[in-house]
Design a protein around this motif. Structure first.
Motif, PDB file in Angstrom:
ATOM      1  N   GLY A  81      21.020  46.846  -0.025  1.00 39.44           N
ATOM      2  CA  GLY A  81      21.306  47.345   1.321  1.00 39.44           C
ATOM      3  C   GLY A  81      22.023  46.355   2.222  1.00 39.44           C
ATOM      4  N   TRP A  82      22.892  45.534   1.664  1.00 36.65           N
ATOM      5  CA  TRP A  82      23.602  44.548   2.487  1.00 36.65           C
ATOM      6  C   TRP A  82      24.536  45.194   3.495  1.00 36.65           C
ATOM      7  CZ3 TRP A  82      25.252  40.134  -1.411  1.00 36.65           C
ATOM      8  CH2 TRP A  82      24.096  39.473  -1.851  1.00 36.65           C
ATOM      9  N   LEU A  83      24.981  46.413   3.234  1.00 33.64           N
ATOM     10  CA  LEU A  83      25.867  47.103   4.172  1.00 33.64           C
ATOM     11  C   LEU A  83      25.106  47.972   5.167  1.00 33.64           C
ATOM     12  CD1 LEU A  83      28.797  48.254   1.839  1.00 33.64           C
ATOM     13  CD2 LEU A  83      28.717  46.246   3.335  1.00 33.64           C
ATOM     14  N   SER A  84      23.788  47.871   5.156  1.00 34.80           N
ATOM     15  CA  SER A  84      22.980  48.775   5.980  1.00 34.80           C
ATOM     16  C   SER A  84      22.917  48.358   7.444  1.00 34.80           C
ATOM     17  CB  SER A  84      21.553  48.868   5.423  1.00 34.80           C
ATOM     18  OG  SER A  84      20.906  47.600   5.505  1.00 34.80           O
ATOM     19  N   ALA A  85      23.210  47.108   7.755  1.00 39.45           N
ATOM     20  CA  ALA A  85      23.098  46.629   9.136  1.00 39.45           C
ATOM     21  C   ALA A  85      24.270  47.140   9.973  1.00 39.45           C
ATOM     22  CB  ALA A  85      23.058  45.098   9.156  1.00 39.45           C
ATOM     23  N   ASP A  86      24.106  47.081  11.285  1.00 37.42           N
ATOM     24  CA  ASP A  86      25.135  47.539  12.220  1.00 37.42           C
ATOM     25  C   ASP A  86      26.483  46.888  11.910  1.00 37.42           C
ATOM     26  OD1 ASP A  86      26.500  46.742  15.117  1.00 37.42           O
ATOM     27  OD2 ASP A  86      25.788  48.808  15.013  1.00 37.42           O
ATOM     28  N   ALA A  87      27.486  47.716  11.630  1.00 39.28           N
ATOM     29  CA  ALA A  87      28.775  47.197  11.149  1.00 39.28           C
ATOM     30  C   ALA A  87      29.514  46.412  12.214  1.00 39.28           C
ATOM     31  CB  ALA A  87      29.633  48.353  10.646  1.00 39.28           C
ATOM     32  N   ALA A  88      29.480  46.875  13.465  1.00 30.65           N
ATOM     33  CA  ALA A  88      30.214  46.187  14.533  1.00 30.65           C
ATOM     34  C   ALA A  88      29.607  44.812  14.819  1.00 30.65           C
ATOM     35  CB  ALA A  88      30.221  47.047  15.797  1.00 30.65           C
ATOM     36  N   GLU A  89      28.293  44.744  14.861  1.00 27.27           N
ATOM     37  CA  GLU A  89      27.636  43.454  15.119  1.00 27.27           C
ATOM     38  C   GLU A  89      27.816  42.515  13.933  1.00 27.27           C
ATOM     39  OE1 GLU A  89      25.403  40.640  17.360  1.00 27.27           O
ATOM     40  OE2 GLU A  89      26.711  42.331  17.805  1.00 27.27           O
ATOM     41  N   THR A  90      27.763  43.058  12.726  1.00 22.55           N
ATOM     42  CA  THR A  90      28.035  42.246  11.534  1.00 22.55           C
ATOM     43  C   THR A  90      29.434  41.658  11.601  1.00 22.55           C
ATOM     44  OG1 THR A  90      26.513  43.524  10.151  1.00 22.55           O
ATOM     45  CG2 THR A  90      28.266  42.326   9.023  1.00 22.55           C
ATOM     46  N   ALA A  91      30.414  42.480  11.940  1.00 20.46           N
ATOM     47  CA  ALA A  91      31.798  42.016  12.032  1.00 20.46           C
ATOM     48  C   ALA A  91      31.943  40.943  13.109  1.00 20.46           C
ATOM     49  CB  ALA A  91      32.730  43.185  12.317  1.00 20.46           C
ATOM     50  N   ALA A  95      33.145  37.152  12.348  1.00 15.94           N
ATOM     51  CA  ALA A  95      34.329  36.650  13.045  1.00 15.94           C
ATOM     52  C   ALA A  95      34.023  35.336  13.767  1.00 15.94           C
ATOM     53  CB  ALA A  95      34.839  37.692  14.033  1.00 15.94           C
ATOM     54  N   GLN A  96      32.829  35.216  14.319  1.00 15.10           N
ATOM     55  CA  GLN A  96      32.423  33.966  14.972  1.00 15.10           C
ATOM     56  C   GLN A  96      32.343  32.840  13.940  1.00 15.10           C
ATOM     57  OE1 GLN A  96      28.543  34.129  16.867  1.00 15.10           O
ATOM     58  NE2 GLN A  96      29.167  32.693  18.464  1.00 15.10           N
ATOM     59  N   ASN A  97      31.841  33.168  12.757  1.00 16.23           N
ATOM     60  CA  ASN A  97      31.762  32.189  11.675  1.00 16.23           C
ATOM     61  C   ASN A  97      33.150  31.792  11.176  1.00 16.23           C
ATOM     62  OD1 ASN A  97      30.049  30.938   9.278  1.00 16.23           O
ATOM     63  ND2 ASN A  97      31.738  32.054   8.333  1.00 16.23           N
ATOM     64  N   ASP A  98      33.973  32.795  10.911  1.00 15.64           N
ATOM     65  CA  ASP A  98      35.271  32.539  10.284  1.00 15.64           C
ATOM     66  C   ASP A  98      36.284  31.965  11.266  1.00 15.64           C
ATOM     67  OD1 ASP A  98      33.953  33.766   8.215  1.00 15.64           O
ATOM     68  OD2 ASP A  98      35.521  35.241   7.799  1.00 15.64           O
ATOM     69  N   GLY A  99      36.053  32.183  12.564  1.00 16.35           N
ATOM     70  CA  GLY A  99      36.965  31.683  13.581  1.00 16.35           C
ATOM     71  C   GLY A  99      36.498  30.360  14.176  1.00 16.35           C
ATOM     72  N   PRO A 100      35.747  30.405  15.287  1.00 21.80           N
ATOM     73  CA  PRO A 100      35.372  29.161  15.965  1.00 21.80           C
ATOM     74  C   PRO A 100      34.511  28.203  15.136  1.00 21.80           C
ATOM     75  CG  PRO A 100      34.594  31.101  17.182  1.00 21.80           C
ATOM     76  CD  PRO A 100      35.409  31.603  16.054  1.00 21.80           C
TER      77      PRO A 100
END
Length: 213
Positions: A81-91, A95-100
């Protein structure tokens, strides 16, 4: 018979998270371990941008962004169920990890190369990591809830890289919940399996199967 092939580099955090998702999905994948300074022509033919991971599917399609590989694998099969969490918050978190965070991490870890002040970039990274720790505390052990989801798997290889840059600093200053979270991910049987050392692949070589619990 054509098989799905993953061009990978063992120590790359982007390749790590792709391998984690592929292993979790159970999709059979053959691994071609590459050396970044001497990339095989077969990989560059599949993806001229020359970064890992590169997933070559049996139908001829090529996926050469790590998050796209993760999503592809988990849409085939997502038993945990790794895709079960809120998609927008996951993204947003990824993005915070991959960017700043990645920006600060590179300038902390490779300060001489970037001619930057390591401590200021370490502090910037710690601000983000502290916010991750607050989420882990609030959500019962993982970034999005009590169980790991896509966000945790996408992020932890980069936190691992931060921790390894100065292990004494990490032990002394990283929030305890973040340290425990990272240790749980890096001590898992699946992570040990996807970090197996494979010889450099060249055309004609055997291609080990990515296998993990």
């Amino acid at each position: 018979r054509r098989v799905t092939v993953l061009y990978s580099f063992r120590r790359c955090p982007y390749a790590m998270r792709a391998r984690m998702a592929l292993a979790a999905s159970g999709v059979p994948v053959r691994v071609r371990e590459i050396i970044l300074r001497d990339k095989p022509p077969e990989m560059l033919a599949a993806s001229p941008k020359g970064t890992v991971p590169v997933l070559a599917l049996t139908d001829g399609r090529v996926i050469d962004e790590s998050l796209d590989v993760m999503h592809w694998a988990l849409t085939q099969n997502d038993p945990e169920g790794w895709l079960s969490a809120d998609a927008a918050e996951t993204a947003r978190l990824i993005a915070q990890n991959d960017g700043p965070l990645k920006h600060a991490l590179d300038r902390y870890k490779y300060a001489d190369l970037h001619k930057t002040n390591a401590e200021s970039h370490r502090a910037a990274a710690m601000d983000i990591l502290t916010s991750f720790a607050a989420r882990i505390d609030a959500n019962g052990g993982q970034l999005m809830g009590p169980a790991p989801t896509l966000a945790d798997i996408a992020v932890f290889p980069f936190v691992r890289q931060f921790a390894a840059t100065d292990t004494a600093f990490w032990s002394a200053h990283a929030p305890a919940s973040l340290q425990s979270w990272l240790t749980a991910h890096t001590a898992s049987a699946r992570f040990a399996a996807i970090m197996a050392k494979f010889p450099r692949w060249q055309a004609g070589d055997a291609e080990p199967l990515l296998t993990a619990p």
